[in-house]
Design an enzyme around this catalytic site. Structure first.
Site, PDB file in Angstrom:
ATOM      1  N   SER A   1      -8.397 -12.861  -2.192  1.00 21.91           N
ATOM      2  CA  SER A   1      -8.124 -11.924  -3.134  1.00 21.91           C
ATOM      3  C   SER A   1      -7.097 -12.636  -4.059  1.00 21.91           C
ATOM      4  CB  SER A   1      -7.556 -10.821  -2.728  1.00 21.91           C
ATOM      5  OG  SER A   1      -6.677  -9.706  -3.498  1.00 21.91           O
TER       6      SER A   1
ATOM      7  N   TYR B   1      -1.781  -7.116   3.733  1.00 18.31           N
ATOM      8  CA  TYR B   1      -2.967  -7.567   3.141  1.00 18.31           C
ATOM      9  C   TYR B   1      -2.927  -8.736   2.252  1.00 18.31           C
ATOM     10  CZ  TYR B   1      -7.183  -7.129  -0.123  1.00 18.31           C
ATOM     11  OH  TYR B   1      -8.431  -7.290  -0.656  1.00 18.31           O
TER      12      TYR B   1
END
Ligand code: NAP
Length: 247
Positions: free
Chosen positions: A142, A155
């Site tokens: 990401s 995350y």
């Protein structure tokens, strides 16, 4: 050369980016295996889209947070049954919260699925690909791994870990003709981003030079390229699919 069907395995292929990758790789001629954890109907729908357009697909319930379940799956469904050519480590989830309030379970669940699960799949796939001396592994990271993102300590740590894992695996597996790359999407319109409050969406949008959120197909196009013959000399890299976003 093995007579077994050339197969691409996409974890979390029931919806979003994983589904788009599954459709793209089916178009490239692979037998596509997708996994899901909670939505069998959506996984079936992905497979139906593929078979309706002449491709081949299968779906499997598999919790990527379980080491044992992943090993069992590879043993039962992959090893000796198909020729695994492509692995897309896509399954992922968020459990957001500010770090001072983050519960150990919140941290652990995201690390388990997004990082450890990807490692276990990569390890299982690598063992098989090493025997056939070819393979493509693509890890979905990401943009937030590179930039950080308030409220996502778990995350962003998992997704940054995937980049380190990608670089190390690329070095270890290169002698066996296996490439390992990461794709780092920006903000992509899927269920994962559907609940973002409107003011946050507007703020993110202003930061994206191409002035739109990405689509799952934008990410799948990059994944399909990395899985293709044209990408044979590319390994250990991180590809941003983010509309030019650098926070
Ligand atoms: P999504 O629409 O929420 O889909 C998540 C997928 O992962 C689903 O197929 C889901 O299966 C599966 N999954 C979740 N937990 C799992 C588990 N424990 N075991 C197995 N499968 C599991 O997400 P997405 O937006 O397509 O994201 C796909 C990947 O891209 C993720 O790794 C995400 O972190 C990454 N990413 C997304 C964005 C974005 O803006 N959307 C940006 C950067 C990176 P079920 O359907 O069965 O629940």
């Amino acid at each position: 050369m093995s007579d077994l069907p050339k197969t691409a395995l996409i974890t979390g292929g029931s919806r979003g980016i994983g589904r788009a990758c599954a459709l793209r790789l089916a178009r490239a001629g692979y037998l596509v295996y997708i996994t899901y954890v909670s939505r069998p109907e959506q996984a079936e729908e992905t497979c139906r889209f593929i078979t309706d357009s002449g491709g081949q697909a299968g779906s499997f319930a598999l919790d990527i947070g379980s080491h044992q379940a992943i090993e069992g799956f590879f043993q039962k469904e992959i090893k000796d049954r198909v020729s695994l050519q492509v692995l897309v480590n896509n399954a992922g989830l968020t459990r957001d919260g500010l770090l001072v309030r983050m519960k150990p379970e919140q941290w652990q669940q995201v690390i388990n699925v997004n990082l450890t699960g990807s490692f276990v799949c990569l390890q299982q796939a690598a063992r098989l690909m090493m025997r056939s001396r070819s393979g493509r592994i693509i890890n979905i990271s990401s943009v937030t791994a590179q930039t950080g993102n308030a409220g996502q300590a778990n995350y962003t740590a998992a997704k940054a870990g995937l980049i380190g894992l990608t670089r190390t695996a690329a070095q270890e597996l290169a002698p066996r003709n296996i490439t390992v790359n990461a794709v780092a999407p920006g903000f992509i319109d899927t269920d994962m981003t559907a609940d973002l409050p409107q003011d946050l969406r507007d703020r993110f949008l202003q930061m994206i030079p191409l002035q739109r959120f990405g689509s799952p197909e934008d990410v799948a196009a990059c994944v399909a390229f990395l899985a293709s013959e044209e990408a044979a000399y590319i390994t250990g890299q991180v590809f941003g699919v983010n509309g030019g976003l650098y926070m």
